[in-house]
Design an enzyme around this catalytic site. Structure first.
Site, PDB file in Angstrom:
ATOM      1  N   HIS A 155     -26.359  11.167 133.503  1.00  0.00           N
ATOM      2  CA  HIS A 155     -26.012  12.417 132.800  1.00  0.00           C
ATOM      3  C   HIS A 155     -24.500  12.537 132.595  1.00  0.00           C
ATOM      4  CE1 HIS A 155     -30.132  13.803 133.874  1.00  0.00           C
ATOM      5  NE2 HIS A 155     -29.858  13.213 135.016  1.00  0.00           N
ATOM      6  N   SER A 276      -0.931   6.381 115.219  1.00  0.00           N
ATOM      7  CA  SER A 276      -1.113   7.523 114.329  1.00  0.00           C
ATOM      8  C   SER A 276       0.110   7.632 113.426  1.00  0.00           C
ATOM      9  CB  SER A 276      -1.262   8.796 115.165  1.00  0.00           C
ATOM     10  OG  SER A 276      -0.905   9.931 114.398  1.00  0.00           O
ATOM     11  N   LYS A 282       0.361   8.320 120.102  1.00  0.00           N
ATOM     12  CA  LYS A 282      -1.031   7.898 120.043  1.00  0.00           C
ATOM     13  C   LYS A 282      -1.223   6.380 120.059  1.00  0.00           C
ATOM     14  CE  LYS A 282      -4.351  10.536 119.579  1.00  0.00           C
ATOM     15  NZ  LYS A 282      -4.781  11.082 118.375  1.00  0.00           N
ATOM     16  N   GLU A 289     -14.271   2.243 117.835  1.00  0.00           N
ATOM     17  CA  GLU A 289     -14.837   3.292 116.970  1.00  0.00           C
ATOM     18  C   GLU A 289     -15.486   2.698 115.722  1.00  0.00           C
ATOM     19  OE1 GLU A 289     -11.776   6.899 118.198  1.00  0.00           O
ATOM     20  OE2 GLU A 289     -11.431   5.794 116.365  1.00  0.00           O
TER      21      GLU A 289
END
Ligand code: ARG
Length: 463
Positions: A155, A276, A282, A289
């Site tokens: 979970h 970024s 970043k 992804e």
């Protein structure tokens, strides 16, 4: 040049020609198309259907076309309807009359079925290689981390302590199943459809077994209608690639989570991260992804092909030309994803201290504390309640079970003694989980040895 002008009195409309043409995407079958034609022509010559001179001229012509395409001298971008028309037109242009005899006893229906199978078989072999490559990286990373402690989750809540090798081992199992699926479908697809003609075979004395053997197939296909109407092997491959991508996507999702500021379990190498345009701090996990995102494409390719095929009457229908772009896309996407993922995994830095601290802080040893009581005769259900209350006390004070003074333990249950600290230490918790397939370094080393021996096995459809 068209292969079928005879029956027509008017020219094809330009937009029809464009809508109908598949050369822009089936040009990538040129090698397989020529390879298939070479085998077909050799068989026609052996059977006395072509003269030896015609056979020689065709062979030399085809080899010349292949060499010129490979060298970039001949480009695959003319007005031909498809790759089959392209090769035949160029052959006839080069060798004259004999070129027009190549298509004897053959239809584009069995030709395209052959080309696509040959291509898919080659790509499947490459994909099996790419999965094996990734498995190799994974098993290396496992070997380095049999004593890297981390929390195991259910979970997405910290559950019990495991090692990084154990966690990675779950993906090794998935990838081994993926490889086994690919090998299995590869074996099933390895039948040669050439000789089926348009759908009903031919009246020429073709030697289908010879062609099949020439092209490395196990045997010719068993029914000429099915031979030209079947795209199961593509659907099977796309299904297997969908499952494979689902696995890579779950793995990517974990790497993204672990790479987040909150987890901080891993750092992705600079070479496999991006920045970024506005936020200078970043460092984003774009590769993971993208692999996660591209999984959707592959599912889409599978659904597209299943939908194309679902209402088709036997045998060939032009709808089936739509098998190609999606299938090529799925193969390309899976191949790229596997390669990129392997590179990313190889360069991943695991922050062992952060992982161990996270296991330490998350009450992952609560089950072991309960087991301690059970070993001293307390029924498990009672032990569960006692430890639950102690966890509450710890939460209240902002400490972990390891930091709880002995007096608190003994107040909760007099059976507790000094040795509880040893019993719930991360090392003991993990090392004593010796269950086959469990996280203890000894159990994991056994699995790693098994993975190494499975990895080395070639052509075994069971692994
Ligand atoms: N380009 C076609 C395909 O990909 C080749 C087969 C054409 N056959 C036909 N009867 N029109 O399916």
């Amino acid at each position: 040049m068209k292969l079928w002008g005879g029956r027509f009195q008017e020219a094809t409309a330009r937009e029809v020609q464009d809508f109908n043409a598949s050369l822009p995407f089936d040009s990538r079958l040129y090698r397989e198309d020529i390879e298939g034609s070479l085998a077909h022509a050799a068989m026609l010559t052996r059977q006395g259907i072509l003269t030896p001179e015609e056979g020689d001229a065709i062979r030399e012509g085809l080899i010349g076309i292949l060499a010129d395409i490979d060298a970039g001298v001949l480009t695959l971008d003319d007005d031909s309807e498809d790759i089959h028309s392209f090769v035949e037109a160029h052959l006839t242009e080069r060798i004259g009359e004999a070129g027009k005899k190549l298509h004897t006893g053959r239809s584009r229906n069995d030709q395209v079925a052959l080309d696509m199978r040959l291509y898919t078989r080659r790509r499947t072999d490459e994909l099996i290689g790419a999965v094996t490559e990734l498995l190799g990286v994974l098993v290396d990373r496992m070997e380095e981390n049999t004593e890297t402690y981390m929390p195991g989750f259910t979970h997405l809540q910290k559950a019990q302590p495991i090692t990084l090798a154990h966690h990675l081992g779950a993906y090794a199992e998935m990838l081994l199943r993926d490889r086994s699926r690919l090998r299995d479908l590869r074996r099933r697809m390895n039948e040669c459809p050439l000789g089926a003609g348009a759908l009903a075979g031919t009246t020429y004395p073709l030697d289908r077994a010879f062609v099949a053997a020439q092209l490395g197939f196990d045997r010719p296909t068993g029914n000429s209608i099915d031979s030209v109407a079947d795209r199961d092997y593509l659907i099977e491959l796309l299904s297997a690639l969908s499952v494979l991508m689902m696995h890579l996507s779950r793995f990517s999702e974990e790497i993204i989570l672990w790479n987040s500021n909150e987890y901080g379990f891993v750092e992705i190498a600079d070479a496999y991260s991006t920045g970024s345009s506005i936020m200078p701090q970043k460092k984003n996990p774009d590769i993971a992804e993208l692999v996660r995102g591209k999984t959707g494409r592959v599912y889409g390719d599978l659904m597209g092909l299943l939908t194309t095929m679902k209402g088709l009457p036997l045998a060939y229908n032009k709808d089936m030309q739509e098998d190609k772009e999606g299938a090529f896309d799925a193969m390309d996407t899976a191949a790229d994803s596997l390669a990129l993922f392997a590179g990313m995994l190889r360069g991943l830095t695991f922050r062992k201290d952060v992982m161990a601290r996270s296991a330490q802080r998350g009450f992952t040893n609560a089950t072991d504390a309960a087991d301690y009581l059970v070993k001293k005769g307390v029924p498990f259900r009672d032990a569960h309640g006692i430890i639950g209350r102690l966890v509450l006390t710890c939460l209240d004070r902002g400490i972990s079970l390891d930091e709880l003074p002995l007096s608190d333990w003994q107040e909760a249950c007099p059976v507790f003694d000094e040795d509880v600290y040893e019993a719930i230490s991360l090392r003991v918790c993990v090392d004593s989980r010796l269950t086959k397939g469990g996280p203890a370094p000894a159990a994991m080393k056994e699995q790693i040895a098994r993975y190494r021996s499975l990895l080395a096995k070639e052509d075994d459809p069971s692994c």
